[in-house]
Enzyme design. Structure first.
Site, PDB file in Angstrom:
ATOM      1  N   PHE A 141       0.836  -1.205   0.000  1.00 30.93           N
ATOM      2  CA  PHE A 141       0.000   0.000   0.000  1.00 30.93           C
ATOM      3  C   PHE A 141       0.870   1.254   0.000  1.00 30.93           C
ATOM      4  O   PHE A 141       0.611   2.214  -0.728  1.00 30.93           O
ATOM      5  CB  PHE A 141      -0.912  -0.004   1.230  1.00 30.93           C
ATOM      6  CG  PHE A 141      -1.685   1.279   1.428  1.00 30.93           C
ATOM      7  CD1 PHE A 141      -2.800   1.551   0.648  1.00 30.93           C
ATOM      8  CD2 PHE A 141      -1.294   2.204   2.385  1.00 30.93           C
ATOM      9  CE1 PHE A 141      -3.517   2.734   0.824  1.00 30.93           C
ATOM     10  CE2 PHE A 141      -2.000   3.387   2.570  1.00 30.93           C
ATOM     11  CZ  PHE A 141      -3.115   3.652   1.787  1.00 30.93           C
ATOM     12  N   HIS A 142       1.908   1.219   0.806  1.00 34.00           N
ATOM     13  CA  HIS A 142       2.807   2.367   0.882  1.00 34.00           C
ATOM     14  C   HIS A 142       3.502   2.620  -0.461  1.00 34.00           C
ATOM     15  O   HIS A 142       3.608   3.755  -0.928  1.00 34.00           O
ATOM     16  CB  HIS A 142       3.847   2.128   1.973  1.00 34.00           C
ATOM     17  CG  HIS A 142       4.898   3.190   2.031  1.00 34.00           C
ATOM     18  ND1 HIS A 142       6.088   3.084   1.354  1.00 34.00           N
ATOM     19  CD2 HIS A 142       4.918   4.383   2.660  1.00 34.00           C
ATOM     20  CE1 HIS A 142       6.804   4.174   1.570  1.00 34.00           C
ATOM     21  NE2 HIS A 142       6.122   4.975   2.355  1.00 34.00           N
ATOM     22  N   HIS A 143       3.972   1.542  -1.088  1.00 28.53           N
ATOM     23  CA  HIS A 143       4.681   1.678  -2.358  1.00 28.53           C
ATOM     24  C   HIS A 143       3.822   2.341  -3.435  1.00 28.53           C
ATOM     25  O   HIS A 143       4.275   3.267  -4.115  1.00 28.53           O
ATOM     26  CB  HIS A 143       5.158   0.312  -2.842  1.00 28.53           C
ATOM     27  CG  HIS A 143       6.533  -0.050  -2.364  1.00 28.53           C
ATOM     28  ND1 HIS A 143       7.622   0.750  -2.576  1.00 28.53           N
ATOM     29  CD2 HIS A 143       6.997  -1.140  -1.702  1.00 28.53           C
ATOM     30  CE1 HIS A 143       8.703   0.180  -2.061  1.00 28.53           C
ATOM     31  NE2 HIS A 143       8.345  -0.967  -1.515  1.00 28.53           N
ATOM     32  N   GLN A 265       9.275   3.178   3.869  1.00 28.83           N
ATOM     33  CA  GLN A 265       8.485   4.369   4.082  1.00 28.83           C
ATOM     34  C   GLN A 265       7.941   4.852   2.771  1.00 28.83           C
ATOM     35  O   GLN A 265       7.896   5.655   2.217  1.00 28.83           O
ATOM     36  CB  GLN A 265       9.303   5.386   4.822  1.00 28.83           C
ATOM     37  CG  GLN A 265       9.083   6.828   4.834  1.00 28.83           C
ATOM     38  CD  GLN A 265       8.663   7.647   3.763  1.00 28.83           C
ATOM     39  OE1 GLN A 265       7.683   8.025   3.697  1.00 28.83           O
ATOM     40  NE2 GLN A 265       9.262   7.943   2.779  1.00 28.83           N
TER      41      GLN A 265
END
Length: 265
Positions: A141-143, A265
């Site tokens: 999801f972060h990527h 992150q």
């Protein structure tokens, strides 16, 4: 050019054509959705493919991959941190948040690399899939959300990107160095892993504060290279990251023994 007077400028930094890349991004930022869709198909298709197959070790390749991204991030931090310090000391905190002068000079080149690197970093997940490690929601999801947001924001020349880019380079320089050392089987204390997750949480808090300050400047009718729409997207993104990383920290280090590595992150 820019807020910082660099003592040395490399030819590739000096010759970078920001206007040409900005034109490309205005026309192609939506390609980030295509990259994200292909990424999801590959990682979840690969996860299914690996279900009944033996895991690959890939440690030498993972060490090389992570080491390369660590070096890239270290150089990125070295070239962007002085600029943000100069923006604050030579001008003001408000200037650093509201004036997009980092799109000029040395940092314009590193902003370009930062933008395209979000596509390259999707490759992190292939190692997780092929090594049959846990693929948690936070990771993928972060990527994809970072990729889409960065590509969406670049053509708008959002001034807060100075902060987001510099913080990301700095945290990634530590995080990917950690990944590379772990891949080389270097024994690293648990507190280092915890510290990286804490830095990521701090990065989310700083991102929210920067957005709040930008919103206040805009609300006062003063100049600030932002849009209310972008601030809303950014706040939503940083809030979701904060809660996901906080949950990761709690479940990994507080409730149970660590079973997962800190995620990008």
């Amino acid at each position: 050019m820019g807020a910082h007077n660099y003592s040395y400028v490399f030819d590739f930094e000096d010759q970078f054509n920001e206007n040409e890349f900005n034109r490309y991004m205005r026309e192609h930022w939506t390609d980030s959705f295509i990259y994200s869709a292909v990424y999801l198909i590959i990682i979840f298709g690969g996860k299914h493919f690996m279900t009944k197959r033996r895991r690959f070790d890939l440690r030498p390749y993972l060490a090389t991959w992570s080491g390369g991204l660590a070096i890239f991030s270290i150089f990125g931090a070295i070239r962007t941190v002085p600029e943000i310090i100069s923006a604050i000391t030579n001008h003001s905190l408000e200037y650093s948040i509201c004036d997009p002068s980092y799109f000029e000079g040395v940092t314009s080149f590193w902003c370009f690399l930062f933008t395209v690197s979000k596509v390259l970093e999707l490759g992190d997940t292939l190692f997780i899939v092929l090594r049959k490690q846990p693929l948690i929601f936070l990771h993928w999801f972060h990527h994809i959300t970072v990729l889409v947001y960065v590509w969406y924001s670049y053509p708008q020349k959002m001034a807060s990107g100075r902060w987001f880019m510099t913080m990301n380079y700095t945290v990634h320089s530590i995080m990917y160095s950690y990944y590379a050392l772990r891949a080389l089987r270097v024994n690293i204390p648990k507190w280092v892993n915890m510290g990286i997750t804490f830095l990521q949480l701090l990065q989310m808090i700083m991102g929210l504060l920067i957005n709040i300050l930008a919103y206040r400047v805009l609300d006062q009718g003063s100049y600030c290279s932002h849009s209310y729409t972008n601030i809303r997207y950014s706040v939503l993104m940083y809030c979701s990251y904060f809660f996901l990383f906080a949950h990761f920290f709690y479940t990994t280090y507080v409730v149970q023994k660590p079973k997962q590595h800190v995620k990008d992150q």
